[in-house]
Every structure is written in structure tokens, then in C-alpha cells.
Design an enzyme around this catalytic site. Structure first.
Site, PDB file in Angstrom:
ATOM      1  N   GLY A  24     -11.064   0.616   0.557  1.00 17.99           N
ATOM      2  CA  GLY A  24     -10.533   1.576   1.773  1.00 17.99           C
ATOM      3  C   GLY A  24     -10.609   2.685   1.530  1.00 17.99           C
ATOM      4  O   GLY A  24     -10.216   3.676   0.710  1.00 17.99           O
ATOM      5  N   CYS A  25     -10.309   3.119   2.852  1.00 23.51           N
ATOM      6  CA  CYS A  25     -11.043   5.293   2.775  1.00 23.51           C
ATOM      7  C   CYS A  25      -9.898   5.973   2.658  1.00 23.51           C
ATOM      8  O   CYS A  25      -9.636   6.789   1.595  1.00 23.51           O
ATOM      9  CB  CYS A  25     -11.343   5.532   4.123  1.00 23.51           C
ATOM     10  N   ASN A  26      -8.287   5.260   3.024  1.00 23.24           N
ATOM     11  CA  ASN A  26      -7.245   6.675   2.930  1.00 23.24           C
ATOM     12  C   ASN A  26      -6.818   5.722   1.126  1.00 23.24           C
ATOM     13  O   ASN A  26      -6.121   6.441   0.450  1.00 23.24           O
ATOM     14  CB  ASN A  26      -5.897   5.915   3.629  1.00 23.24           C
TER      15      ASN A  26
END
Lengths: 360, 360, 360, 360
Positions: B157-159
């Protein structure tokens, strides 16, 4: 093959973009970066987004430091590029000199004097600088044909490119009246450069739109008129083009959306208007007429060398509205420069240039 | 060499970005693009910024349409990618399946059930999906080593990526307390996808900042904990990591700025903290610790596969603040995916990926 | 004195702005707020920025709930306000009904039919609705004079207001050609309302500019033509006004910058052009012609009922460029409504309205 | 009643906002505006959004020009306000002097010296300046009680206000650990003032987020610690508060979103945490704890004197996350100033101040 490259004005927006694109170009090898007040420091302090060149040391912007490279980009204030170019004539006769600034764009000395307040640079010998807008439609052929083998390239202004590609084909086709053109542009502030001025502060521009250079006084005015007069075979300065041109600042870092409204020539039908554009750009890699009904957004061109165009006919008003979107730093500056460099050097025109925008 | 590629979810933001990067990758050949409700239409209607693929026709997102490609990108809602992957196991055993979604990221079934409300997908056989964060620092070596030759890739995921790269080396070095971590992120709304929701309207987000998913309820929470527990050799779900994690929406289309504050372990000096980061990433192409004093801006990573990191020690508070900036759709999603694909396929890890951000 | 107020469409942008301004108006007392799908919930769930009314409960948007208030604001989709107004005629003959929507703006049934695809609402009796643009310059006097004592107010559209105030005085003075007008507007997305549409997502609009409703098809087109024809004493639908009108979406929540280029009538000098504007607005509280050389920014009008105007003459093009900036939700909608309400009710026109923008 | 007002620093953002709010305040009568380099010009050249005062002429910022007004706002760089205040002591003993700058905020000389590099201004007599944060929760009562009748007001910093209102009640209630506080803020650039610096250019800030003043070095650090130590009855400089504080610049002109994560005291339950906040602010006009589950957006406070707060408990992390949103120029600066002025002058505290934000 590999060409050695020097970039002056490397700490500014135009110079930085030339470097960003050079980093992705398989045949350009950046050897030298120069700046004025920041000479001696590392490029990474000023252009931290260019990781590849972060540890290059800036040299002073002198003809000596730039001389001898195969390709020399001048990303300098007007006046400065002409001065450096004059020096490079002697020391670097074989180099391809690429002026991202204004000094060698206008062929008419009086127009230059009126808008820039000085005489043409002495480096600006008549006919010596090729004007680097490959897709410019001329009465016979395109501007591209003047670029092969060129050793001096004058890169067009960003607003100029956006307006020219949108209307030159319509003018060349005789479909619109050259004397009744209105252009209003939405511009990101990066076009104004990296200079610390109060009206360019984020606090002033966020959440706001405002016009500037209104009433025919913007320096891109004579250059647009020059191009459009060329497109109909008229004299660049005394031809029939009359253009009301208004740029406006809007809160996006990059991008130009040009909206041009033109009076349709009597007897021209909507199909012919569209065909004038689609025919002109059918074989172009970087200028696209979008499918009917799809209107361009500047974000679709971000970071790409694309110009996207759409038009609609307003029969009641008797006018056609053409819009074009570009990234002012790519198709409007550094991408266009590299496209012209590719042609001048005889390598494939699309080398190192993308048509994929960074969206959303 | 050329690998055939299929991209599902091609009309969304993650799928679009996979296509944008594939267009610049010399060894990826996009043959198939799929979508659900928009099957039959041209990609250019939905992703007009991808000029190269504008005339590709969208097919339905079925295992049949995706099967047989060398590389298959799944850019689908959670649940959907697992279902397709299960079908592809039979029909495409030799394909490299790359899940840009969440279905195959978490190894702990209870964590998955708690945050996603369902059982692990049946395609999620233990150990079958390699977790695609090459730079993740582990007690011995890095996550990269698990990726060579993989045929199933779960893209982080990006975060998760933003937080993990910033603190894993400090944890692995024993320099910070695993039980007292606070992360606050500034996020562009593209991370929420292209879904038409009122709170994601431009009118709501322009000029505003707001938190979401506060209090340990965001779906990226267990994935970050998993990574950080791994970095200290602990169990991914029951390890000692305790993290207060708060994302906030800010008005930029892309980008994540992660600010992490961590309690410094007794006896750790500032030099050791910095060294933990610089040592970890000295040989990395995509993760850079900036020179001391230069703080990252997300714009510097726009469109690039870069993660930029900086830290400062607050001796009075007894904490270190580490910040990292990434483009959520590149190093946070599609760029990271292609980086992992490169490793899996045995081609140079940086192929087709830039470290030059599109700034300003 | 205190007037009871009901606001329908209270969860939308126009209704919300009417409430925001009512909260600062000493003689308006909001008693009822209505909505459709959200009836029963508290206003604070939908308009959390309006702290004063956070605990008011939304009622359904019915004539019954609105009836009997001194002032009734209709902030509803076109078609809906006409239907409610027709019902209120019977139950609330003494109420001042204020339509923020389009239903009662156009006097020409054919224009309405062409742009809205239906017949004029039955509530739209000829002459019964006063058109609420007080500063509209007419051949004799101003529109204001029709508003005192009115009981039905049709509030102008936002784009309409921006264009009308900029050019009506020039037309009324005979200084520009009514048949050669070009307007291009930069618009914040709040003008499109709070509807969850993909193209209005923040991800799509941040960093981008794009046109919409191009070629004479926008619903504000006939209303602008109506006003400008009125300003020269011509028939609102068949008069000589010909306008090329193009709105463009730019990344600011609110604001309209209108740039209008008009052909100057032969023999008109620049001084007369400027005088036509300054004379028209010398006594106006809300419309200001800025000092020569100062160009308006939309931010200067944020939250204020101001329209700011500037012009420049382009002698080479034979055209004048006039620009105006407004807040689309204030002078473009709810502020203008309250200004008209003040006049209709006989209280000072500026009551409850500010000319101080929230800048920067 | 009417109080005469002078505003120094009237061309800056803080001074401009004081004027904007004064224009809507029924008892403040602005008589004098001053500036330094722009003395002699009209205010409208510099603050064109303030139509009401456009024709006021700026005078020089001298004690002489400011003397004798009932209320004197000092919106000056640190150091400058102390110098002017020292002069005004003699000439204007009866005036209410309101310092929007930092000179009179810190009571601890060593903290001042450490963060500002100089001695406390000689105008800063111990106990002479009331600290103007009315809602600050103290062990007994609130800060408001010190403001009635004050003649010297030190207006808190913007970041300080956002953090203080969010956590002081939790500290005062003993619900969180004073030694383990982490605050990360999203800040609009107007907080940095109207100074032309490259890193504040729109081109740099649009589309980007970046931290600044990291690691305990920001000048608001000691002021926050002072307030929070006060809230638990501790010494302002040597008390137990330990705070990791990181502001970040995001692309919105105004607004602060503060996200604070704090370790919950053993034995404190979630209900008590929420109650500490709601009890503290139940009777406050300007500080609102939102309904459970509704998270604040800064846009909801734009132009309003509101602070909006929400919290969530993360039991796994053992922390509470509190967020607050304010307009940095209103509740963070000029609105807070006027609120304190109202109290000092004995007029109703909410006079001239709105709680309705300009949203969207």
C-alpha cells in the site's frame, strides 16, 4: 550515439526541465551545468527532484564553461542568451546552440525593440536561427523542414506554442478571419520562472485567478502574430493577423489551457473546420486532435510533450472556439527544445519524449 | 526481450499509472486492457493522458481475457483481485501475477478479517505471494531477496511504503522504541481512487486539510505493523510494534508526505540514527536520504519512483522525526510494482523507472 | 425588524451560502431549513462550517414546510423551484420568494425550451418575477428600480453576473459592437454544485484547467444574451447580441474570472470606454472599477458581495478587454440574492453583505 | 460605542486580516493604517480585497502615528513590536495595545533568548502583557479571566492556538501523559507572511507537501510548551511537557490542521477523554467539539473565528489522536486578537466575529 550536453540556467525552471528530459534521453549526456550566483554548489541543492544529477557541481555561466559541448542549452533571461551565443559563435562553431529564451525568436527588429526595449542581439544574424516549432503549418509544408541540420535553434514561447498549434491550420486553410482572433489562456505560474516576487507567492495564487499582460502588451504577442502571419504566407510583422491575447494566472504549477475564439470565414462549414485540424496533425506524434466532444485538460499533458486540441462551432455567434492544452515547461519549453534537437541532430524526433501525461 | 502485459482495472488510477509506466518500459508490451462497466469502449475515453494507448479497446475483466500474458496487473478492488487470481492459477501458471490491491498483502488471517471483514482469499496460499517492497530492511538482508523469480507479487500500500521506508532501518538498528511510534501523513486524494464521492469533490478538498481513518482503523494499519515487525524479526501481527497512524487529505492530486515521530532508544546518539538510514539506503536507486537539512517535498517525487527521506533529532523531546515523500501512484503503487516485476523477471531493477520528479 | 426565513436545498452549496450570509444579517431570522433525501438529519452533518445552525433539523422540501415565512429561498434544481413556487402562490401570497435557480430567469419561452428542454414553469407568469441584478445598466436607469417591493425574485446565474456587469455599460454607451463579443471564464468547481461526479473529483481538477459547455451550448448563454440585449434596449432573444462564451474549470473552490474581448465601435476613444464603466458604477457599493493598471484576482472577492472590474484597450487589435472577478456563490448567487431581498424589503441594500474579501 | 483603531503592518497578512475583521465590527473605527516602505501609498494598492479602506493613505509605522488611538494593533516582525510598544508606553498609557507578533508571548527570558536570539524587549515588563487565548484551560478556570480590563495583549501564535485548544483540557484532566506528545500540523503558507521567498512561490507549493522547522527548532515550540505547562499548573519553561512538533506546508492559502497523538494515562477510559474536551468547551462560542465521528476540515473555519476539534482513541497503541482545525489568520491571529480586545474592552466577546466558515 551520445552527444555531450551543457545546460546553463540549470537552477531555474526551464533549465531544470531540460535536465529532467535529458535524463530520460538515451543519446544526451549531460556533462556541464551552469548558474550564476549559485556556481560552486551542487545541483541537488536547487533541483532536488533531479536525483540523477544531484551531485553535479554548478559552474559559472560563461561561454568558456559551455563551449565545446555537442548541444548547449541556454535557459537564460532575455539579453543574456544573446550575449553568450555571440561568444560561442567563435569558440563552438560546431555546437548545436539551443536558446530556450526569447532572444532569437522574433525576426522583426522593430517588434523586438517595441516589446523588449533594445536592439536585436548581435548573435541574431538574419536566417541563422531556426525557429523550433516543428508542427507549425505553413502555406507549403511545415516548420519542421527548416530544422534538419540546424545549428542554432530558437525555442518558441510557451503561450505562443499553445495558440499557434490551435489556430495555424485553420488560418492556413482560410477557414477563419485573420483579423478577428481572441485568445484567453489559463496559465500555471511556473511560466513566470523561479523569481521571488510577491504576486507569485502561493498565498496570492492559491484559490485565485487573475489576468496579466492585458491589452496587447505581453511579450508573446508579437511572436504569436509572427507565427500566424507565417501560416498564411504574410509578413510576420505587417501581416493581417489581429489578435486579442490575454493570459491569466490560475492555481496549478504547470500547464496552459488556451481558448481561442475566431470568426469563421463565410462559406466554411463545421466539417471543414475540423478537417483542417485533423488533416494538419494526422501524422504528428505530439499534437493530437481529440475525438469530437472530448475537451482537453492540462493535467493530461503534465510532463509530456503533448498538445491536445478540440474545437466547437458556435453557429449563432459565427465563431469557432478552439482549445489547446500543453505543459508549459515541456511542449511549451524544454520538450519542444529536445524535439527540435532530435530533428536537428538527425535522430528520431520522438526520442526521449513521452506522450503520456502524469495524471491525475 | 519483450514481455506481454495485461492490465485490469485499466480505467482507474492505479491501472492507469501501470499503463503510463509500461509505456516507458522497453521490455513491457501492453496487449490487453480490461475494465468492467466500460468494456467495449476505447481507453482514450477514460485515460486521455495516455496517448499511446488511446485507441486500445477495453475488454471485460475476466480471467479469460487476462490469461496467457507474461505479466498480469490486477488493479482491482479488494476481494476482486483474489477471485481473479484464483482463476488464473489454473489457466496461467507461468504468468507473473501482480496484485496492486490489498488481497495478498497480509499474512495474518485474523488481521485481514478484522480490517477487511472477510476471510483471506483462497488464492492467498501461505508463502505463495512475494511482498513487493524491495528496500524493506529485515534483520538479515532486505525484502528484495525474496522477489527474484517470484510469480506472484503483492504490491504494498502507498501509506505503508511511505512509513516503512522511513522507519524500518531505525527499528532494525534498535535505535527507536517499537512501541512508541506516531505517524501523520499528508495525502493527495488520488489514493482514494476514481470513485465519485462527495467528500472527494474538488470543491470540498481545494483549500482544505482533514484527517480520515483516525484511531487505528485505517486498512493500512496492520500492513505497516506487519512490515515493521518483520524489520525487527518479530511476528507480523503479535510483535511489539505500536503505531498511532493518521492520514490526512490535502489539496494535491498525488503525493504522500509521512511524518513519523519515534522515541529514541536510550543511549542512541544522533549520528547513529542518521547512519542507520544512510547505511540502509546507500546502494539503493530509489530511496534517498537527503543531505542534512534538506527536507523533502512531495512534488520532487511526482511521477518518479523515488522515496526521499530526512530526519532530525529532538533531544528535548527524546524523539526523532523522520519524514518521507513519495508519489503514491508510483513508488506507492505502480512504480513499486514495476520495480518488483523487474526483479522477478531478472531484468535490471531500474528499467523503465525514473528518479526525476516532474517539478515544479 | 426581523423577517422569518426558510431555506430549501439547505444541504447544497447555494443553500449553504444563503444560510452563511443570513447568519450575518441582522434582520433575517432563519426558522426552517429543508432538504430532500437528508430530511430528518441535522444541518451540521451536511454544512459543518455553519456552526450557528448546526443543530437545526432538516425538514422535507415541501411547499407546506416552506409556506408562511417572510422570505423563502429556493435553492433547488431547475424544474423543482418552479414546481414549489407554483404551490406557494396559493399558500404564501405575501411571502418574498427568491429563486436561486434558473426557472424564472429567462423571459423567452423558446430560449428556455431550447436550453432546458421543457416549457416555462407554470409559476413563471409574464412579468411576475423581478430579475435580481440591481446594477444591470439599462438604456434608462438600472435594473434595481424594478426590485423595490417585488415579491418574486429570480436570482441571476453566476457566469451571467460576471459577464453582464463587465460589458453592459460599454454596450449601453454604444462603445462596443454587440455582435462581436468573446467571453472566456475561469471557474471554480463549486458552481457545478455538490454532486458526486467523476470529472468534479479533486484528483481530476487539482493541477488542471479544462473547458466545458463550449460552442454556445451552456445554459447561461441565453441569459447573458438577454441581459445584454436589455442593456441596449433590444429584444432579449432576438436582439443583436452575439457572444462566444466559454467557461473553463480551474483549481479553486470558488470564484469566477471573466475575460471579455469586444470590438470597439469606430470613433470610441479609450477614455470614453473607461468612463462608461466608471460612470456606471460610481455610486455602486458592490461593483468597483479598480484603479487603472490594477487587475482583479478572484481571491479578493472571496466571501464578499464584490464585483471587481478592470479594462485595457488594445488599439492594434481594435478591441477592449474587460475582466471581472466575483465569488460565484456570493455576488454570483446568494449575496446577490440577499442584496435583492434587501431592496425588495425596503431595508438598506448593503445590510448583511460585506465588500471585504477573505484574502489571501 | 466606538473605539478608534490604528493598525500597523497594514500591508501584511496579519494586519490585513485585522482590518478585514475590524470592517465588520460595529464598535471599531479604523482611523490610521501604517506601513514602512509603502507609507504614502493607498491601502488599496496593497490590500485590494479590503474595498472599504481602499482609499486610506498609509502612514509610516512610528509611535507618533499610532499614538492616541483607543486600540493599537501591532502586526510587525518580532523585535519591531517591542520597540514601538516601548515608545507607546509613554505617549499612550490609556491605549489598548495588541501585539499580533511574538515579542510579548513568552514569559521565560531564557526560552526567548534561545529561540529568538536576543533579550526580552524592554516593553515586556513581567505581568504587564495579558496572554490572549481566552479558552486556554488552566488548573482553575480559564485564561479569559486575565483579559478583562487588560491594556496590553499578547496574541498567541497560530500553531500554538491549534495545538493548545486541542490538548490543554486533556492535560488539565490528567488524561494524557505530558511527556509523550506528538503534534504534526498541515499549514497554509499565509502563516509565513507576505515575504517574497523562493520556497514560498506558488510553483513550489502547488501540488506539494513539505515539513519545516523540524526537530524542536520552530519558534512556536516554547510557546506551546508554556501554554501546556500552564494548563497543568507547572512552570512554563521547566515543566514536564515534552512535545515533538512538526509543521508542514500544504497547498492551501490559509488553515491549520493539527493532529496530536498523546499517550493515554493509565486508567483513563475513552469516555473520560471525550468528556474532558466537551466539558471544557461546552459554553464556548468559538471552540467546538464536533459530534462523534465527524472530523474537521480547515475549510470549515475559513474566515471564521472557529476552532473545530475531534478525537479518537486507539486502544491498541494506547494513544488518543486529537485534531483541531482553525483559520491561521482568524482564530490563529486577528480573530483571536479581536476576541481578546472585546473582552478587554468589556464588550460582548463575540462582537464582530463569525463562526460561519466560507466553505466550500
Amino acid at each position: 550515439m551520445s552527444f555531450s550536453v551543457a545546460v546553463s540556467g540549470a537552477t531555474g525552471y526551464a533549465g531544470g526541465e531540460a535536465l529532467r528530459l535529458a535524463a530520460g534521453h538515451p543519446e544526451l549526456d549531460v556533462r556541464t551545468v551552469t548558474a550564476n550566483s549559485n556556481a560552486g554548489s551542487l545541483l541537488g541543492e536547487h533541483q532536488p527532484h533531479l536525483r540523477r544529477y544531484a551531485n553535479m557541481q554548478l559552474q559559472g555561466t560563461t561561454a568558456g564553461n559551455l563551449a565545446g559541448h555537442d548541444v548547449i542549452f541556454l535557459a537564460l533571461p532575455h539579453g543574456a542568451s544573446g550575449a553568450i551565443a555571440a561568444e560561442l559563435e567563435a569558440t563552438s562553431p560546431g555546437s548545436l546552440i539551443v536558446d530556450l529564451g526569447a532572444d532569437h525568436r522574433l525576426v522583426d527588429a522593430a517588434s523586438w525593440a517595441k516589446f523588449y526595449g533594445q536592439g536585436l542581439p548581435k548573435s541574431h544574424h538574419p536566417g541563422s536561427w531556426a525557429y523550433g516549432l516543428p508542427e507549425l503549418v505553413l502555406p507549403a509544408g511545415k516548420q519542421r523542414e527548416t530544422l534538419a541540420g540546424a545549428t542554432r535553434l530558437a525555442v518558441p514561447g510557451c503561450n505562443v506554442t499553445a495558440v499557434t498549434v490551435a489556430v495555424a491550420p485553420l488560418l492556413a486553410a482560410g477557414a477563419i478571419d485573420p483579423a478577428d482572433l481572441v485568445a484567453v489562456l489559463a496559465n500555471g505560474p511556473s511560466g513566470a520562472g523561479k523569481s521571488a516576487k510577491t504576486h507569485l507567492l502561493a498565498s496570492e495564487i492559491l484559490g485565485s485567478a487573475s489576468p496579466y499582460g492585458v491589452g496587447g502588451v505581453h511579450r508573446h504577442q508579437p511572436e504569436i502574430e509572427q507565427n500566424l502571419n507565417w501560416s498564411i504566407g504574410a509578413d510576420p510583422a505587417s501581416g493581417p493577423i489581429r489578435l486579442s491575447f490575454t493570459p491569466t494566472l490560475v492555481p496549478m504549477a504547470r500547464g496552459i489551457l488556451a481558448t481561442i475564439s475566431a470568426k469563421i470565414t463565410a462559406g466554411t462549414d463545421p466539417v471543414a473546420l475540423r478537417a483542417a485540424l485533423t488533416d494538419a496533425y494526422a501524422d504528428e506524434a505530439f499534437v493530437s486532435v481529440l475525438p469530437d466532444g472530448q475537451w482537453p485538460s492540462t493535467a493530461w499533458t503534465l510532463g509530456a510533450n503533448s498538445a491536445l486540441i478540440q474545437l466547437a462551432v458556435d453557429e449563432r455567434a459565427g465563431r469557432v472556439v478552439v482549445t489547446s492544452a500543453i505543459d508549459n515547461l515541456v511542449k511549451g519549453t524544454a520538450g519542444q527544445a529536445i524535439q527540435a534537437v532530435n530533428i536537428a541532430l538527425g535522430i528520431p524526433e520522438t526520442t526521449g519524449l513521452s506522450t503520456q501525461g502524469v495524471a491525475p
